[in-house]
Write a protein that holds these residues in place. Structure first.
Motif, PDB file in Angstrom:
ATOM      1  N   GLN A 268       6.878   5.023  -0.749  1.00 52.05           N
ATOM      2  CA  GLN A 268       5.988   4.101  -0.050  1.00 52.05           C
ATOM      3  C   GLN A 268       6.824   3.151   0.789  1.00 52.05           C
ATOM      4  OE1 GLN A 268       2.648   2.532  -2.180  1.00 52.05           O
ATOM      5  NE2 GLN A 268       2.696   0.604  -1.044  1.00 52.05           N
TER       6      GLN A 268
ATOM      7  N   ASN B  90       3.389  -1.816   2.829  1.00 46.38           N
ATOM      8  CA  ASN B  90       1.984  -1.521   2.548  1.00 46.38           C
ATOM      9  C   ASN B  90       1.387  -0.745   3.713  1.00 46.38           C
ATOM     10  OD1 ASN B  90      -0.329  -1.529   0.981  1.00 46.38           O
ATOM     11  ND2 ASN B  90      -1.120  -3.407   1.913  1.00 46.38           N
TER      12      ASN B  90
ATOM     13  N   GLY C  32      -2.119   1.256   4.656  1.00 49.25           N
ATOM     14  CA  GLY C  32      -2.490  -0.111   5.022  1.00 49.25           C
ATOM     15  C   GLY C  32      -3.627  -0.125   6.000  1.00 49.25           C
TER      16      GLY C  32
END
Length: 150
Positions: A123, A126, A148
């Motif tokens: 990841q 975000n 996101g």
């Protein structure tokens, strides 16, 4: 004097040994076969700088219709080098990146077809979940899932 304005990117070319295997690989990712045919003749040789060529191609298109991959299998002349299994820090064109809806599901389907995950799914802040996959013939693709702002 007017400026030259870029209109779009039409496609990225990838040379492969097996068009059928490459078509199957990119189909799992979600590209559709737009067409298949031969490229040969004097005009083609003038474009590529090869003295003589006979190439079978397949054009794959993304679902949105904006991006294409042109897969090429050279019948003549034979290919002169092979860097399909080069690591991500090798010089030259390396990979295409695709945005997918569900990266875990896509990776699972590609692994079932014989692809290998390079590293892991990670990841980035975000914004995205990302990974690299090495598919048929060692071709490297990146996968990204936007997380996101959904």
């Amino acid at each position: 004097m007017s400026k030259n304005k870029l209109l779009r990117m039409d496609n990225v070319g990838i040379v492969v040994e097996s068009l059928d295997d490459a078509i199957a690989f990119f189909s799992v990712i979600g590209l559709k076969l737009e067409g298949r045919g031969k490229v040969e003749g004097e005009w083609a040789c003038r474009v590529t700088g090869l003295n003589s060529q006979n190439v079978e191609i397949a054009m794959m298109i993304t679902p949105d219709g904006h991006s294409r991959i042109e897969l090429s299998k050279f019948i003549t002349p034979p290919t002169v080098s092979d860097h399909r299994n080069a690591p991500v820090n090798a010089l030259g064109y390396l990979r295409a990146m695709f945005t997918v809806e569900d990266i875990d599901e896509m990776v699972s389907r590609l692994i079932e077809q014989g692809s290998q995950l390079v590293g892991e799914i990670v990841q980035y802040q975000n914004s995205y979940r990302l990974c690299y996959i090495r598919g048929t013939e060692g071709l490297l693709v990146g996968l990204a899932e936007e997380i996101g702002g959904k």
